[in-house]
Scaffold this motif. Structure first.
Motif, PDB file in Angstrom:
ATOM      1  N   PHE A 135      10.264 -21.431  31.112  1.00 48.94           N
ATOM      2  CA  PHE A 135       9.793 -22.165  32.532  1.00 48.94           C
ATOM      3  C   PHE A 135       8.588 -21.939  33.189  1.00 48.94           C
ATOM      4  O   PHE A 135       7.982 -22.702  33.756  1.00 48.94           O
ATOM      5  CB  PHE A 135      11.185 -22.293  33.459  1.00 48.94           C
ATOM      6  CG  PHE A 135      12.533 -22.751  32.666  1.00 48.94           C
ATOM      7  CD1 PHE A 135      12.335 -23.341  31.696  1.00 48.94           C
ATOM      8  CD2 PHE A 135      13.758 -21.944  32.944  1.00 48.94           C
ATOM      9  CE1 PHE A 135      13.674 -24.005  31.120  1.00 48.94           C
ATOM     10  CE2 PHE A 135      14.705 -22.258  32.556  1.00 48.94           C
ATOM     11  CZ  PHE A 135      14.928 -23.406  31.321  1.00 48.94           C
ATOM     12  N   VAL A 136       8.111 -20.943  32.997  1.00 47.24           N
ATOM     13  CA  VAL A 136       6.887 -20.179  33.565  1.00 47.24           C
ATOM     14  C   VAL A 136       6.047 -21.405  32.936  1.00 47.24           C
ATOM     15  O   VAL A 136       4.954 -21.763  33.477  1.00 47.24           O
ATOM     16  CB  VAL A 136       6.566 -18.951  33.311  1.00 47.24           C
ATOM     17  CG1 VAL A 136       5.164 -18.453  33.535  1.00 47.24           C
ATOM     18  CG2 VAL A 136       7.487 -18.064  34.300  1.00 47.24           C
ATOM     19  N   ALA A 137       5.898 -21.239  31.584  1.00 52.89           N
ATOM     20  CA  ALA A 137       4.909 -22.088  30.646  1.00 52.89           C
ATOM     21  C   ALA A 137       4.988 -23.428  31.200  1.00 52.89           C
ATOM     22  O   ALA A 137       4.110 -24.124  31.246  1.00 52.89           O
ATOM     23  CB  ALA A 137       5.450 -21.811  29.174  1.00 52.89           C
ATOM     24  N   ARG A 138       6.053 -24.245  31.449  1.00 50.93           N
ATOM     25  CA  ARG A 138       6.635 -25.467  31.689  1.00 50.93           C
ATOM     26  C   ARG A 138       5.775 -25.779  33.275  1.00 50.93           C
ATOM     27  O   ARG A 138       5.187 -26.850  33.366  1.00 50.93           O
ATOM     28  CB  ARG A 138       7.980 -25.877  31.545  1.00 50.93           C
ATOM     29  CG  ARG A 138       8.294 -25.682  30.163  1.00 50.93           C
ATOM     30  CD  ARG A 138       9.789 -26.124  29.686  1.00 50.93           C
ATOM     31  NE  ARG A 138       9.879 -25.762  28.390  1.00 50.93           N
ATOM     32  CZ  ARG A 138      11.083 -25.800  27.745  1.00 50.93           C
ATOM     33  NH1 ARG A 138      12.049 -26.339  28.458  1.00 50.93           N
ATOM     34  NH2 ARG A 138      11.126 -25.433  26.497  1.00 50.93           N
ATOM     35  N   LEU A 139       6.059 -24.956  34.153  1.00 51.09           N
ATOM     36  CA  LEU A 139       5.813 -25.199  35.488  1.00 51.09           C
ATOM     37  C   LEU A 139       4.170 -24.895  35.420  1.00 51.09           C
ATOM     38  O   LEU A 139       3.497 -25.845  36.172  1.00 51.09           O
ATOM     39  CB  LEU A 139       6.292 -23.880  36.291  1.00 51.09           C
ATOM     40  CG  LEU A 139       6.086 -24.046  37.721  1.00 51.09           C
ATOM     41  CD1 LEU A 139       6.369 -25.412  38.421  1.00 51.09           C
ATOM     42  CD2 LEU A 139       6.299 -23.069  38.566  1.00 51.09           C
ATOM     43  N   LYS A 140       3.661 -23.948  34.705  1.00 54.72           N
ATOM     44  CA  LYS A 140       2.053 -23.981  34.450  1.00 54.72           C
ATOM     45  C   LYS A 140       1.524 -25.275  34.048  1.00 54.72           C
ATOM     46  O   LYS A 140       0.530 -25.784  34.409  1.00 54.72           O
ATOM     47  CB  LYS A 140       1.678 -22.913  33.428  1.00 54.72           C
ATOM     48  CG  LYS A 140       1.906 -21.634  34.063  1.00 54.72           C
ATOM     49  CD  LYS A 140       1.214 -20.387  33.252  1.00 54.72           C
ATOM     50  CE  LYS A 140       1.302 -19.052  33.773  1.00 54.72           C
ATOM     51  NZ  LYS A 140       1.026 -17.967  32.906  1.00 54.72           N
ATOM     52  N   ASP A 141       2.371 -26.059  32.988  1.00 57.92           N
ATOM     53  CA  ASP A 141       1.859 -27.345  32.535  1.00 57.92           C
ATOM     54  C   ASP A 141       1.634 -28.231  33.563  1.00 57.92           C
ATOM     55  O   ASP A 141       0.699 -28.809  33.818  1.00 57.92           O
ATOM     56  CB  ASP A 141       2.702 -27.728  31.358  1.00 57.92           C
ATOM     57  CG  ASP A 141       2.539 -27.068  29.852  1.00 57.92           C
ATOM     58  OD1 ASP A 141       1.484 -26.386  29.945  1.00 57.92           O
ATOM     59  OD2 ASP A 141       3.535 -27.446  29.266  1.00 57.92           O
ATOM     60  N   TYR A 142       2.873 -28.375  34.401  1.00 53.63           N
ATOM     61  CA  TYR A 142       2.681 -29.280  35.247  1.00 53.63           C
ATOM     62  C   TYR A 142       1.494 -28.990  36.502  1.00 53.63           C
ATOM     63  O   TYR A 142       0.842 -29.900  36.859  1.00 53.63           O
ATOM     64  CB  TYR A 142       4.176 -29.368  36.237  1.00 53.63           C
ATOM     65  CG  TYR A 142       4.114 -30.039  37.439  1.00 53.63           C
ATOM     66  CD1 TYR A 142       4.001 -31.281  37.675  1.00 53.63           C
ATOM     67  CD2 TYR A 142       3.977 -29.112  38.790  1.00 53.63           C
ATOM     68  CE1 TYR A 142       3.921 -31.927  39.029  1.00 53.63           C
ATOM     69  CE2 TYR A 142       4.201 -29.801  39.870  1.00 53.63           C
ATOM     70  CZ  TYR A 142       3.934 -31.236  39.978  1.00 53.63           C
ATOM     71  OH  TYR A 142       3.859 -31.859  41.110  1.00 53.63           O
ATOM     72  N   LEU A 143       1.555 -27.679  37.025  1.00 58.30           N
ATOM     73  CA  LEU A 143       0.538 -27.242  38.040  1.00 58.30           C
ATOM     74  C   LEU A 143      -0.974 -27.442  37.588  1.00 58.30           C
ATOM     75  O   LEU A 143      -1.730 -27.918  38.225  1.00 58.30           O
ATOM     76  CB  LEU A 143       0.788 -25.707  38.499  1.00 58.30           C
ATOM     77  CG  LEU A 143       2.036 -25.687  38.891  1.00 58.30           C
ATOM     78  CD1 LEU A 143       2.276 -23.923  39.309  1.00 58.30           C
ATOM     79  CD2 LEU A 143       2.158 -26.290  40.305  1.00 58.30           C
ATOM     80  N   SER A 144      -1.017 -27.316  36.379  1.00 57.67           N
ATOM     81  CA  SER A 144      -2.687 -27.368  35.809  1.00 57.67           C
ATOM     82  C   SER A 144      -2.913 -29.039  35.679  1.00 57.67           C
ATOM     83  O   SER A 144      -4.043 -29.357  35.708  1.00 57.67           O
ATOM     84  CB  SER A 144      -2.762 -26.843  34.234  1.00 57.67           C
ATOM     85  OG  SER A 144      -1.905 -27.567  33.253  1.00 57.67           O
ATOM     86  N   GLU A 145      -1.979 -29.857  35.372  1.00 56.44           N
ATOM     87  CA  GLU A 145      -2.094 -31.331  35.379  1.00 56.44           C
ATOM     88  C   GLU A 145      -2.325 -31.860  36.810  1.00 56.44           C
ATOM     89  O   GLU A 145      -2.970 -32.860  36.757  1.00 56.44           O
ATOM     90  CB  GLU A 145      -0.998 -32.035  34.505  1.00 56.44           C
ATOM     91  CG  GLU A 145      -1.137 -31.644  32.953  1.00 56.44           C
ATOM     92  CD  GLU A 145       0.000 -32.409  32.485  1.00 56.44           C
ATOM     93  OE1 GLU A 145       0.447 -33.427  32.650  1.00 56.44           O
ATOM     94  OE2 GLU A 145       0.064 -31.985  31.049  1.00 56.44           O
ATOM     95  N   THR A 146      -1.881 -31.024  37.652  1.00 54.70           N
ATOM     96  CA  THR A 146      -1.715 -31.792  38.934  1.00 54.70           C
ATOM     97  C   THR A 146      -2.556 -31.030  39.899  1.00 54.70           C
ATOM     98  O   THR A 146      -2.689 -31.391  41.214  1.00 54.70           O
ATOM     99  CB  THR A 146       0.033 -31.944  39.504  1.00 54.70           C
ATOM    100  OG1 THR A 146       0.245 -30.395  39.584  1.00 54.70           O
ATOM    101  CG2 THR A 146       0.514 -32.808  38.829  1.00 54.70           C
ATOM    102  N   GLU A 147      -3.165 -29.912  39.593  1.00 55.69           N
ATOM    103  CA  GLU A 147      -4.067 -29.141  40.435  1.00 55.69           C
ATOM    104  C   GLU A 147      -3.570 -28.639  41.544  1.00 55.69           C
ATOM    105  O   GLU A 147      -4.030 -28.629  42.907  1.00 55.69           O
ATOM    106  CB  GLU A 147      -5.424 -29.780  40.458  1.00 55.69           C
ATOM    107  CG  GLU A 147      -6.114 -30.017  39.278  1.00 55.69           C
ATOM    108  CD  GLU A 147      -7.290 -30.878  39.560  1.00 55.69           C
ATOM    109  OE1 GLU A 147      -7.802 -30.879  40.746  1.00 55.69           O
ATOM    110  OE2 GLU A 147      -7.982 -31.485  38.629  1.00 55.69           O
ATOM    111  N   ILE A 148      -2.147 -28.231  41.674  1.00 59.48           N
ATOM    112  CA  ILE A 148      -1.390 -27.749  42.878  1.00 59.48           C
ATOM    113  C   ILE A 148      -1.582 -26.358  42.836  1.00 59.48           C
ATOM    114  O   ILE A 148      -1.482 -25.745  44.100  1.00 59.48           O
ATOM    115  CB  ILE A 148       0.033 -28.193  42.947  1.00 59.48           C
ATOM    116  CG1 ILE A 148       0.060 -29.663  43.239  1.00 59.48           C
ATOM    117  CG2 ILE A 148       0.844 -27.497  43.896  1.00 59.48           C
ATOM    118  CD1 ILE A 148       1.696 -30.131  43.278  1.00 59.48           C
ATOM    119  N   ALA A 149      -1.613 -25.493  41.745  1.00 66.58           N
ATOM    120  CA  ALA A 149      -1.728 -24.152  41.781  1.00 66.58           C
ATOM    121  C   ALA A 149      -2.841 -23.767  42.994  1.00 66.58           C
ATOM    122  O   ALA A 149      -2.475 -22.703  43.507  1.00 66.58           O
ATOM    123  CB  ALA A 149      -1.773 -23.539  40.331  1.00 66.58           C
TER     124      ALA A 149
END
Length: 132
Positions: free
Chosen positions: A118-132
């Protein structure tokens, strides 16, 4: 559509709702921080599964429009949902897990008790949406 289950990273405002898993030896990642979700029931779509599991585990009735991102990973689906911060007042914790809390996404990503997939999947989302 062949899949086994769905998980939802649920943002309430800027924070994630996370569930501390039970300490049972017969479950994956006991005592780790999880997201709402679980196994598919007969005839469910991935969205149906994600929405049902969220109601069962934390009492929040999400709508399809709350789901802002999704991706299939092997046999499971990962969704991201966004709701207002005040929805925290609507949480009614179910009977799975030791409890829940809110956590900033950066804190989840760095937490040793976060589930690695889930860390990897959340990173996928954050990297695509630039929220991190």
């Amino acid at each position: 559509m062949d899949f086994t289950g769905a998980k939802t990273a649920l943002f309430l405002g800027d924070e994630l709702l996370v569930i501390l898993r039970d300490e049972k030896v017969d479950i994956p990642f006991p005592g780790h921080f999880d997201f709402p979700g679980g196994g598919r029931e007969k005839g469910e779509t991935p969205i149906d599964c994600a929405l049902r599991e969220t109601v069962e585990e934390v009492g929040l009735n999400l709508s399809k429009t709350d789901l802002v991102w999704s991706r299939q990973y092997d046999q499971s689906w990962f969704f991201v949902a966004q709701r207002p911060a005040q929805d925290v007042q609507l949480i009614r914790f179910g009977d799975e897990g030791q409890g829940w809390c809110l956590m900033h996404p950066r804190d989840y990503l760095a937490n040793p008790l976060a589930i690695p997939n889930f860390v990897a999947r959340l990173k996928d989302y954050l990297s695509e949406t630039e929220i991190a």
